[in-house]
Design a protein around this motif. Structure first.
Motif, short mmCIF file in Angstrom:
data_model
loop_
_atom_site.label_atom_id
_atom_site.label_comp_id
_atom_site.label_asym_id
_atom_site.label_seq_id
_atom_site.Cartn_x
_atom_site.Cartn_y
_atom_site.Cartn_z
N LYS A 27 0.84 -1.19 0.00
CA LYS A 27 0.00 0.00 0.00
C LYS A 27 0.88 1.25 0.00
O LYS A 27 1.97 1.27 0.57
N LEU A 28 0.38 2.29 -0.63
CA LEU A 28 1.10 3.56 -0.77
C LEU A 28 0.24 4.67 -0.18
O LEU A 28 -0.95 4.75 -0.49
N ASN A 29 0.84 5.49 0.66
CA ASN A 29 0.01 6.47 1.39
C ASN A 29 0.13 7.91 0.88
O ASN A 29 -0.34 8.83 1.54
N THR A 30 0.74 8.09 -0.30
CA THR A 30 0.75 9.43 -0.89
C THR A 30 0.50 9.33 -2.39
O THR A 30 0.86 8.34 -3.03
N LEU A 31 -0.11 10.38 -2.95
CA LEU A 31 -0.36 10.43 -4.39
C LEU A 31 0.96 10.47 -5.15
O LEU A 31 1.10 9.83 -6.20
N GLU A 32 1.92 11.21 -4.61
CA GLU A 32 3.22 11.34 -5.29
C GLU A 32 3.91 9.99 -5.42
O GLU A 32 4.49 9.67 -6.47
N ARG A 33 3.83 9.18 -4.37
CA ARG A 33 4.45 7.85 -4.40
C ARG A 33 3.73 6.96 -5.41
O ARG A 33 4.37 6.20 -6.15
N ALA A 34 2.41 7.04 -5.45
CA ALA A 34 1.64 6.25 -6.40
C ALA A 34 2.00 6.61 -7.84
O ALA A 34 2.17 5.74 -8.70
N LEU A 35 2.14 7.89 -8.11
CA LEU A 35 2.52 8.34 -9.45
C LEU A 35 3.93 7.87 -9.81
O LEU A 35 4.19 7.45 -10.95
N GLN A 36 4.83 7.93 -8.84
CA GLN A 36 6.21 7.51 -9.09
C GLN A 36 6.27 6.04 -9.47
O GLN A 36 6.96 5.65 -10.43
N LEU A 37 5.55 5.20 -8.74
CA LEU A 37 5.62 3.77 -8.99
C LEU A 37 4.88 3.37 -10.27
O LEU A 37 5.29 2.43 -10.95
N LYS A 38 3.84 4.09 -10.61
CA LYS A 38 3.21 3.81 -11.90
C LYS A 38 4.16 4.16 -13.03
O LYS A 38 4.24 3.45 -14.04
N SER A 39 4.92 5.23 -12.86
CA SER A 39 5.88 5.63 -13.90
C SER A 39 7.00 4.61 -14.07
O SER A 39 7.64 4.55 -15.11
N ARG A 40 7.21 3.78 -13.02
CA ARG A 40 8.24 2.74 -13.09
C ARG A 40 7.69 1.41 -13.62
O ARG A 40 8.40 0.42 -13.64
N GLY A 41 6.44 1.41 -14.05
CA GLY A 41 5.89 0.24 -14.69
C GLY A 41 5.01 -0.64 -13.83
O GLY A 41 4.54 -1.69 -14.29
N TYR A 42 4.75 -0.24 -12.59
CA TYR A 42 3.92 -1.06 -11.72
C TYR A 42 2.43 -0.81 -11.98
O TYR A 42 2.03 0.25 -12.49
N ILE A 43 1.62 -1.78 -11.60
CA ILE A 43 0.16 -1.62 -11.62
C ILE A 43 -0.22 -0.91 -10.32
O ILE A 43 0.08 -1.41 -9.22
N VAL A 44 -0.83 0.23 -10.41
CA VAL A 44 -1.23 1.00 -9.23
C VAL A 44 -2.74 1.24 -9.29
O VAL A 44 -3.26 1.71 -10.31
N LEU A 45 -3.44 0.91 -8.21
CA LEU A 45 -4.89 1.04 -8.13
C LEU A 45 -5.29 1.89 -6.93
O LEU A 45 -4.71 1.74 -5.85
N PRO A 46 -6.32 2.76 -7.07
CA PRO A 46 -6.87 3.21 -8.36
C PRO A 46 -5.83 4.01 -9.14
O PRO A 46 -4.80 4.38 -8.59
N ASP A 47 -6.10 4.27 -10.38
CA ASP A 47 -5.14 4.92 -11.27
C ASP A 47 -4.80 6.32 -10.77
O ASP A 47 -5.65 7.22 -10.80
N PRO A 48 -3.56 6.54 -10.30
CA PRO A 48 -3.21 7.84 -9.74
C PRO A 48 -3.13 8.96 -10.79
O PRO A 48 -3.07 10.15 -10.44
N GLU A 49 -3.14 8.60 -12.07
CA GLU A 49 -3.09 9.60 -13.13
C GLU A 49 -4.48 10.09 -13.51
O GLU A 49 -4.63 11.07 -14.25
N ASP A 50 -5.51 9.43 -13.02
CA ASP A 50 -6.90 9.81 -13.31
C ASP A 50 -7.27 11.02 -12.46
O ASP A 50 -7.23 10.96 -11.22
N PRO A 51 -7.66 12.14 -13.08
CA PRO A 51 -8.02 13.36 -12.33
C PRO A 51 -9.11 13.13 -11.29
O PRO A 51 -9.08 13.72 -10.20
N THR A 52 -10.09 12.29 -11.61
CA THR A 52 -11.18 12.05 -10.64
C THR A 52 -10.66 11.28 -9.43
O THR A 52 -11.12 11.49 -8.31
N VAL A 53 -9.70 10.38 -9.65
CA VAL A 53 -9.09 9.64 -8.55
C VAL A 53 -8.27 10.60 -7.69
O VAL A 53 -8.32 10.55 -6.45
#
Length: 526
Positions: free
Chosen positions: A233-259
C-alpha cells in the motif's frame, strides 16, 4: 474436518460477528443478520470500505498467515525415539549427548554454502514490515549462520533509485539490505537477491551481482500465501505516481483526475501497488538461468509457491536440469506481509500435501539418476519440531526449511524490547531478569564476547533476538535428534516420524504409528 476459522470475521481484517460464536459455518454469517446493524463483519465492512477489507490490517506493522485448519499438518506426525544405539556418533552414553548432535548442513550444487542451522529465511520484499526490521533480521541471520533472501521489488520501490536506459544504475535501498547481512557475516549462510517480472525488466539481479558483489540470486515463481504478484500500500499520491511511472500496476489509477480529486478529499487514504504474474515456460527459464550465470551469479535458486501439481513437477524438473543450488517449495498456509486474506486461506496446496508430492517427484528423478538440487520446504514452519519433521518427511532431499514469520517476529520483539531496555524502560514482562541488555537477553553476553564490546554496541538490537531464537531452536532440534539417536542431519530418515492418522499416512507414505516396527517387534517376541 477442514474449517476456515476466519470466514467473515477475524482479527486479521479487524472484523467480527455481531452474534459471536453463533454463526453459520458455511457462510460465516451471523445466524441472524439484523436490519439496523451498523456492520462489524467482513461483508458489512466491505459494504462501506469495499476492497480495503480484502487485506489483513493494519498494513506495514503486521505479518499474516492462513487461519484455516487443514485436515493434515505437521501435528499429525510424531517424532520417533529409541532406546537402542546411535547413528553418527559412538553408542556411548558419555559421548552420545545432545550437545554433540551436529545440526550444520550445506546447500548449493557443490554443497559449499554452509549453514549453522538447517534453515533459510525466505524472501521478504518491499512491505513496510520487512523494510522497517530488515537490518535487525539480516544481522541476526548472519550471526546465526543461516542464508537470507532479499525479496522482490526492493529497487522498484526505492525512492532514490537511479535508472539508466530503464535499468538499475544505483539503488541505495538494495545496497543497504545487502550490507545489513554482509557486514555481520561470520562464514555461514549467504545473502541472495530475488527477482520477479518487474525486477527482471529493471536488471536488478545483474546490478546486485556486478555492483554489490552478490553471489546468489533467486528466480521467483510464487509463494504460498497467494498466487498473484506482490503488493503493498502507498500512502501518498506522489508515491503512487512515481511507482506507476516505473511500470507497476497502481490502483486506483493515480493519473486519473477524478481519482486524484477523491484522494485529496479523503475518500480513501491509500493506493495499492501490484506486481505482475510471471509466465513460466521451459525455454525462457533456462535462458534466464544462463543469463544469470553469464552475469556472474555463482549460485542460482528457484522459489515456487503452492501451485497445482504439474507446476511443482516443472519446478523440480527444471531445477534438476539446470543444476540449481536450491529449490524452495512454499506450501499454502504460510506467511506474508500483504496478501488477500481470503486467498491466503482458500488457495493452493497446503504444506504437508505439497511436500508429499514433492517427495514423490524427487524420488522419481533420483531413481532415474538425475541431479537432485538441495531442497527447502516452507509454509508455516516456526519451531524445531517442525524443522525435524520437514527434513524427515522428505529425507534425504530436504536439506533446510524455509522460514519467514518466525525469524521476523524474533527480530521485531528483539528490537522493541532491546530499544526499551536501552532507553531504561524495561518492559514489565522482563524486569525480573535485570536492567541491561546483557541481563535481559540470555545470549547478549555471548554475542558481546564474540564480537567485542565496540562492535556489539553497533549491532542492531533486534539481531540479538533473532540469534537467541535460532539458538533456542538449535538446542531443541539437537534434543529431538538425540532422542531419535540421529546425531547428524543426514542420518534422519522418513522412518524417524510416524503418522498419527491413516489419512496422514496415505497422503505422505509415512507409516501409520500402529504399523511402524511391526515386523521387527514380532521378531523380538519370537
Amino acid at each position: 474436518m477442514t474449517f476456515s476459522l476466519g470466514l467473515n470475521g477475524t482479527e486479521a481484517t479487524r472484523t467480527k460477528r455481531r452474534t459471536g460464536g453463533d454463526f453459520s459455518p458455511y457462510s460465516g454469517m451471523c445466524v441472524t443478520c439484523l436490519d439496523g446493524c451498523v456492520g462489524y463483519c467482513e461483508i458489512a465492512k466491505s459494504a462501506i470500505r469495499g476492497k480495503e477489507v480484502i487485506y489483513p490490517q493494519p498494513f506495514g506493522t503486521t505479518t499474516s498467515a492462513s487461519q484455516k485448519d487443514y485436515p493434515v499438518d505437521y501435528s499429525h506426525f510424531n517424532i520417533m525415539g529409541t532406546a537402542v544405539g546411535a547413528v553418527g556418533i559412538e553408542a556411548d552414553p558419555d559421548k552420545a549427548i545432545f550437545p554433540a548432535a551436529n545440526i550444520e548442513t550445506a546447500i548449493g550444487a557443490n554443497k559449499d554454502i554452509k549453514c549453522r542451522f538447517p534453515a533459510v529465511i525466505a524472501g521478504m520484499g518491499s512491505t513496510n514490515v520487512a523494510a522497517n526490521n530488515w537490518e535487525h533480521l539480516a544481522a541476526g541471520a548472519a550471526l546465526a549462520g543461516v542464508p537470507i533472501v532479499i525479496g522482490e521489488n526492493i529497487c522498484g520501490m526505492d525512492p532514490d533509485l537511479e535508472l539508466e536506459n530503464g535499468r538499475v544504475k544505483r539503488s541505495p535501498a538494495l545496497e543497504k539490505r545487502v550490507k545489513a547481512f554482509t557486514e555481520w557475516y561470520q562464514g555461514y549462510g549467504i545473502v541472495a537477491v530475488q527477482a520477479n517480472v518487474e525486477d527482471t525488466r529493471l536488471g536488478v539481479q545483474e546490478y546486485a551481482i556486478e555492483k554489490l558483489g552478490v553471489e546468489a540470486v533467486e528466480i521467483k515463481w510464487g509463494q504460498g500465501a497467494k498466487d498473484i504478484g506482490g503488493e503493498v500500500k502507498l500512502n501518498t499520491l506522489e508515491r503512487a505516481l512515481q511507482l506507476k511511472s516505473r511500470g507497476y500496476i497502481v490502483l486506483p489509477d493515480p493519473e486519473d483526475p477524478t481519482v486524484q480529486e477523491a484522494y485529496k478529499k479523503g475518500a480513501f487514504k491509500e493506493f495499492e501497488r501490484h506486481s505482475r504474474i510471471g509466465m513460466v515456460d521451459e525455454e525462457s527459464f533456462h535462458k534466464r538461468v544462463e543469463e544469470l550465470r553469464k552475469a556472474g551469479a555463482k549460485y542460482i535458486f528457484l522459489k515456487t509457491g503452492a501451485y497445482r501439481p504439474a507446476d511443482l513437477a516443472r519446478a523440480v524438473k527444471f531445477a534438476s536440469d539446470a543444476r540449481l543450488d536450491l529449490l524452495t517449495v512454499d506450501g499454502a498456509g504460510g506467511g506474508t506481509g500483504m496478501s488477500p486474506w481470503r486467498m491466503m486461506n482458500e488457495w493452493g496446496i497446503p504444506t504437508v500435501y505439497i511436500q508429499a508430492l514433492l517427495t514423490k517427484y524427487l524420488d522419481r528423478l533420483a531413481e532415474k539418476g538425475a541431479y537432485i538440487p538441495p531442497v527447502a520446504i516452507a509454509g508455516g514452519i516456526s519451531l524445531e519440531d517442525q524443522v525435524f519433521k520437514g527434513i524427515a518427511l522428505s529425507a534425504p532431499h530436504v536439506k533446510v526449511v524455509g522460514m519467514a514469520r518466525g525469524p521476523l517476529a524474533a527480530a521485531m520483539v528483539g528490537k522493541t524490547v532491546g530499544e526499551r531496555v536501552k532507553a531504561g524502560k524495561v518492559p514489565t514482562e522482563y524486569q525480573k531478569y535485570g536492567e541491561s541488555l546483557e541481563q535481559v537477553f540470555i545470549f547478549a553476553e555471548e554475542l558481546k564476547n564474540k564480537l567485542g564490546a565496540d562492535l556489539f554496541a553497533k549491532l542492531p538490537v533486534g539481531a540479538i533476538g533473532v540469534y537467541s531464537y535460532f539458538e533456542r531452536m538449535a538446542q531443541g532440534l539437537k534434543q529431538f535428534m538425540t532422542g531419535a539417536r540421529k546425531f547428524n542431519l543426514d542420518a534422519i530418515t522418513r522412518d524417524d516420524v510416524a503418522a498419527l492418522t491413516r489419512e496422514a499416512a496415505e497422503i505422505t507414505g509415512i507409516k501409520y504409528i500402529m504399523d511402524i516396527d511391526a515386523e521387527e517387534a514380532m521378531k523380538i517376541l519370537g
